[in-house]
Design a protein around this motif. Structure first.
Motif, PDB file in Angstrom:
ATOM      1  N   SER A   9       0.811  -1.222   0.000  1.00 52.02           N
ATOM      2  CA  SER A   9       0.000   0.000   0.000  1.00 52.02           C
ATOM      3  C   SER A   9       0.845   1.273   0.000  1.00 52.02           C
ATOM      4  N   LEU A  10       2.152   1.151   0.237  1.00 50.23           N
ATOM      5  CA  LEU A  10       2.994   2.342   0.319  1.00 50.23           C
ATOM      6  C   LEU A  10       3.366   2.921  -1.043  1.00 50.23           C
ATOM      7  N   ARG A  15       5.851   1.371  -9.510  1.00 50.59           N
ATOM      8  CA  ARG A  15       6.956   1.893  -8.713  1.00 50.59           C
ATOM      9  C   ARG A  15       7.407   0.851  -7.698  1.00 50.59           C
ATOM     10  N   ALA A  16       6.466   0.113  -7.149  1.00 48.12           N
ATOM     11  CA  ALA A  16       6.810  -0.946  -6.201  1.00 48.12           C
ATOM     12  C   ALA A  16       7.659  -2.021  -6.871  1.00 48.12           C
ATOM     13  N   LYS A  50      12.538   7.927  -4.003  1.00 50.73           N
ATOM     14  CA  LYS A  50      13.501   8.625  -3.129  1.00 50.73           C
ATOM     15  C   LYS A  50      12.846   9.827  -2.467  1.00 50.73           C
ATOM     16  N   ASP A  51      12.071  10.571  -3.237  1.00 43.50           N
ATOM     17  CA  ASP A  51      11.369  11.719  -2.663  1.00 43.50           C
ATOM     18  C   ASP A  51      10.376  11.277  -1.590  1.00 43.50           C
ATOM     19  N   GLN A  52       9.684  10.190  -1.858  1.00 44.16           N
ATOM     20  CA  GLN A  52       8.675   9.711  -0.907  1.00 44.16           C
ATOM     21  C   GLN A  52       9.297   9.252   0.403  1.00 44.16           C
ATOM     22  N   MET A  67      14.027  -0.199   6.736  1.00 43.26           N
ATOM     23  CA  MET A  67      13.715   0.332   8.067  1.00 43.26           C
ATOM     24  C   MET A  67      12.232   0.618   8.246  1.00 43.26           C
ATOM     25  N   GLN A  68      11.544   0.993   7.165  1.00 42.79           N
ATOM     26  CA  GLN A  68      10.128   1.322   7.281  1.00 42.79           C
ATOM     27  C   GLN A  68       9.219   0.132   6.998  1.00 42.79           C
ATOM     28  N   GLY A  69       9.789  -1.057   6.849  1.00 45.85           N
ATOM     29  CA  GLY A  69       8.988  -2.265   6.698  1.00 45.85           C
ATOM     30  C   GLY A  69       8.409  -2.471   5.317  1.00 45.85           C
ATOM     31  N   LEU A  70       9.029  -1.870   4.298  1.00 41.97           N
ATOM     32  CA  LEU A  70       8.545  -2.038   2.935  1.00 41.97           C
ATOM     33  C   LEU A  70       8.907  -3.404   2.375  1.00 41.97           C
ATOM     34  N   PHE A  71      10.063  -3.927   2.760  1.00 42.89           N
ATOM     35  CA  PHE A  71      10.560  -5.194   2.225  1.00 42.89           C
ATOM     36  C   PHE A  71      10.542  -6.290   3.282  1.00 42.89           C
ATOM     37  N   ARG A  72      10.584  -7.518   2.787  1.00 45.93           N
ATOM     38  CA  ARG A  72      10.861  -8.673   3.641  1.00 45.93           C
ATOM     39  C   ARG A  72      11.651  -9.663   2.802  1.00 45.93           C
ATOM     40  N   ALA A  73      12.448 -10.458   3.447  1.00 48.49           N
ATOM     41  CA  ALA A  73      13.298 -11.426   2.766  1.00 48.49           C
ATOM     42  C   ALA A  73      12.871 -12.825   3.174  1.00 48.49           C
ATOM     43  N   ARG A  74      12.444 -13.596   2.203  1.00 47.21           N
ATOM     44  CA  ARG A  74      11.989 -14.960   2.515  1.00 47.21           C
ATOM     45  C   ARG A  74      13.133 -15.833   2.969  1.00 47.21           C
TER      46      ARG A  74
END
Length: 118
Positions: A9-10, A15-16, A50-52, A67-74
């Motif tokens: 949702s971010l 872009r994601a 980058k701006d966001q 750091m903001q929880g956008l990614f996760r690594a399986r």
């Protein structure tokens, strides 16, 4: 390492995808080739991200995403679970005696140093 988006949702969908591929370490040209867009469009998506996230460069963008929880690594999560299940090898009893091995200390005295210099 297999990086995927944890929070979709971010960012807008395209872009994601671009940011996720950048987090996997792909170059701008490789991302453009895989998604079928121009390298300039990839750079535009990265600049908008980058701006966001108030990031200075690409590395900072990926760092902010983690750091903001956008990614996760399986793979990383699976490996951490596997390694946490393993017992500590140093504290295991030896198979022959059933006791822990003694601590090994090397003591160097003055005589050993004199012999070494000679």
């Amino acid at each position: 390492m297999e990086v995927e988006l944890a929070d979709t949702s971010l960012l807008p969908p395209r872009r994601a995808e671009v940011v996720m591929l950048a987090a996997r370490g792909m170059s701008t040209k490789a991302i453009a080739r895989q998604l079928g867009i121009s390298p300039a469009t990839v750079e535009w998506h990265l600049d908008e991200a980058k701006d966001q996230f108030h990031a200075l460069d690409r590395v900072d963008l990926v760092s902010q995403g983690w750091m903001q929880g956008l990614f996760r690594a399986r793979m990383l999560a699976w490996m951490l679970v596997a390694f946490s299940a393993l017992p500590a090898m140093r504290s295991r009893p030896t198979p022959m005696t059933g006791t822990r091995p003694p601590a090994v200390r090397s003591v160097i005295g003055r005589t050993a140093i004199r012999e070494f210099r000679a």
